[in-house]
Design an enzyme around this catalytic site. Sequence first.
Site, short mmCIF file in Angstrom:
data_model
loop_
_atom_site.label_atom_id
_atom_site.label_comp_id
_atom_site.label_asym_id
_atom_site.label_seq_id
_atom_site.Cartn_x
_atom_site.Cartn_y
_atom_site.Cartn_z
CE1 TYR A 92 -3.74 2.43 0.19
CE2 TYR A 92 -2.49 3.41 1.99
CZ TYR A 92 -3.52 3.48 1.06
OH TYR A 92 -4.33 4.60 1.00
CE LYS A 150 -3.48 5.75 -1.99
NZ LYS A 150 -4.40 6.53 -2.81
P1 NDP Z 1 -13.69 3.82 0.53
O1 NDP Z 1 -13.45 2.36 0.56
O2 NDP Z 1 -14.71 4.39 1.45
O3 NDP Z 1 -14.03 4.29 -0.94
C1 NDP Z 1 -13.28 3.83 -2.04
C2 NDP Z 1 -14.00 4.17 -3.33
O4 NDP Z 1 -13.18 3.76 -4.42
C3 NDP Z 1 -15.33 3.47 -3.45
O5 NDP Z 1 -16.29 4.35 -3.96
C4 NDP Z 1 -15.06 2.35 -4.46
O6 NDP Z 1 -16.24 2.15 -5.24
C5 NDP Z 1 -13.96 2.98 -5.31
N1 NDP Z 1 -13.12 2.00 -5.97
C6 NDP Z 1 -12.35 1.02 -5.42
N2 NDP Z 1 -11.77 0.29 -6.36
C7 NDP Z 1 -12.18 0.80 -7.56
C8 NDP Z 1 -11.93 0.47 -8.90
N3 NDP Z 1 -11.15 -0.58 -9.23
N4 NDP Z 1 -12.50 1.22 -9.87
C9 NDP Z 1 -13.29 2.27 -9.56
N5 NDP Z 1 -13.58 2.63 -8.30
C10 NDP Z 1 -13.02 1.90 -7.31
O7 NDP Z 1 -12.27 4.46 0.83
P2 NDP Z 1 -11.77 5.99 0.93
O8 NDP Z 1 -12.83 6.93 0.63
O9 NDP Z 1 -11.05 6.12 2.21
O10 NDP Z 1 -10.67 5.97 -0.22
C11 NDP Z 1 -10.60 6.95 -1.23
C12 NDP Z 1 -9.14 7.26 -1.51
O11 NDP Z 1 -8.56 7.85 -0.35
C13 NDP Z 1 -8.27 6.05 -1.83
O12 NDP Z 1 -7.40 6.38 -2.88
C14 NDP Z 1 -7.49 5.82 -0.54
O13 NDP Z 1 -6.28 5.17 -0.77
C15 NDP Z 1 -7.31 7.25 -0.09
N6 NDP Z 1 -6.97 7.46 1.31
C16 NDP Z 1 -7.81 7.01 2.31
C17 NDP Z 1 -7.48 7.25 3.63
C18 NDP Z 1 -8.31 6.76 4.76
O14 NDP Z 1 -7.83 6.76 5.92
N7 NDP Z 1 -9.56 6.38 4.56
C19 NDP Z 1 -6.27 8.01 3.98
C20 NDP Z 1 -5.47 8.39 2.86
C21 NDP Z 1 -5.84 8.15 1.59
P3 NDP Z 1 -16.73 0.77 -5.88
O15 NDP Z 1 -16.41 -0.31 -4.89
O16 NDP Z 1 -18.19 0.99 -6.09
O17 NDP Z 1 -15.97 0.66 -7.15
C1 8X3 Z 2 -4.80 5.29 4.26
C2 8X3 Z 2 -4.29 5.80 5.54
O1 8X3 Z 2 -2.21 5.66 7.01
O2 8X3 Z 2 -3.84 3.85 7.11
O3 8X3 Z 2 -4.07 5.86 3.20
O4 8X3 Z 2 -2.37 4.06 5.25
S1 8X3 Z 2 -3.10 4.80 6.23
#
Ligand code: NDP
Ligand code: 8X3
Length: 257
Positions: A157, A161
């Site tokens: 992961y 990133k």
């Molecule tokens: P969620 O799991 O809540 O949402 C992820 C979204 O991405 C869903 O809508 C899912 O929709 C979509 N998704 C996943 N795989 C695919 C794919 N192959 N094609 C299209 N859509 C996809 O997670 P977050 O909102 O937390 O994540 C959003 C972003 O934020 C990510 O890039 C994550 O790495 C990043 N992030 C999150 C953090 C956290 O602590 N939550 C911190 C830092 C970064 P569906 O399944 O319908 O396709």
């Molecule tokens: C998702 C947040 O710090 O758990 O990007 O990897 S962390």
Amino acid sequence: MESLKGKKVFITGVTSGIGKSCVYALAKEGADLLISARRKNLVDEIANEIRSKYKINVYPFQLDVRNKKEVDDAVKSLPDEWKRIDILINNAGMGRGMNKLYEDNPDGWEEMIDTNIKGLLYVTNAIIHQMVERKEGHIINIGSIAGHEAYPRGAVYCASKHAVAAITKSLRADVMDKNIRISTIDPGLVQTGFSKVRFYGDEEKADAVYKGYTPLSPDDIADAVVYVATRPKHVNIAQMIVFPTAQASSTLVHKEI
Ligand code: NDP
Ligand code: 8X3
């Protein structure tokens, strides 16, 4: 501040978490939205709700960012009035597993690399050419603190990133003469569906990630996205790290439990 009214914003991964919050925050600003994810029924539900609530134009579609042909076809087949995209938000992403590398399931590595790196590249490539031609556009990547730090049990992961961070920096240099802004917003712990996906549906493990402190909400990140997207045209917020107040690094989180 630049208005987003009538701007066309393409967002990936809108059915949950940060992507979903971005949809509502940008709809509130009057942007027209191209919204996508794999779960089309949820995308459609969101589209219907924001159309009636905010009176904006919405183009919902199914998209798995891992599938290059699907990405290219989706962008090529956009109706004329949706072809000119002002802002791309590369949000779709995921984590799979939190294990020592030598105890981890390589299937999860494929998923993370295919989604977080290759998916982001496919979508960017499908959209950036029209921005280069027009000499106008803004790409906002949702990176992570995991793109700045490498923590235990997160090798792939974190690698994915770090790749987003590198792509963001190189691309910014590639288009600095094309009036295109490339930004990355890099959150720490945000309470979304992320941990449930990471732990293969184990809700107890997922909930524990957010216990004992106040994590960021996805609305906090959507707020940052709106800020970045509404700066004057000559201002590019290149990178924004956002932590909950109780977090100081990937591994330093003050929990009261
Ligand atoms: P969620 O799991 O809540 O949402 C992820 C979204 O991405 C869903 O809508 C899912 O929709 C979509 N998704 C996943 N795989 C695919 C794919 N192959 N094609 C299209 N859509 C996809 O997670 P977050 O909102 O937390 O994540 C959003 C972003 O934020 C990510 O890039 C994550 O790495 C990043 N992030 C999150 C953090 C956290 O602590 N939550 C911190 C830092 C970064 P569906 O399944 O319908 O396709
Ligand atoms: C998702 C947040 O710090 O758990 O990007 O990897 S962390």
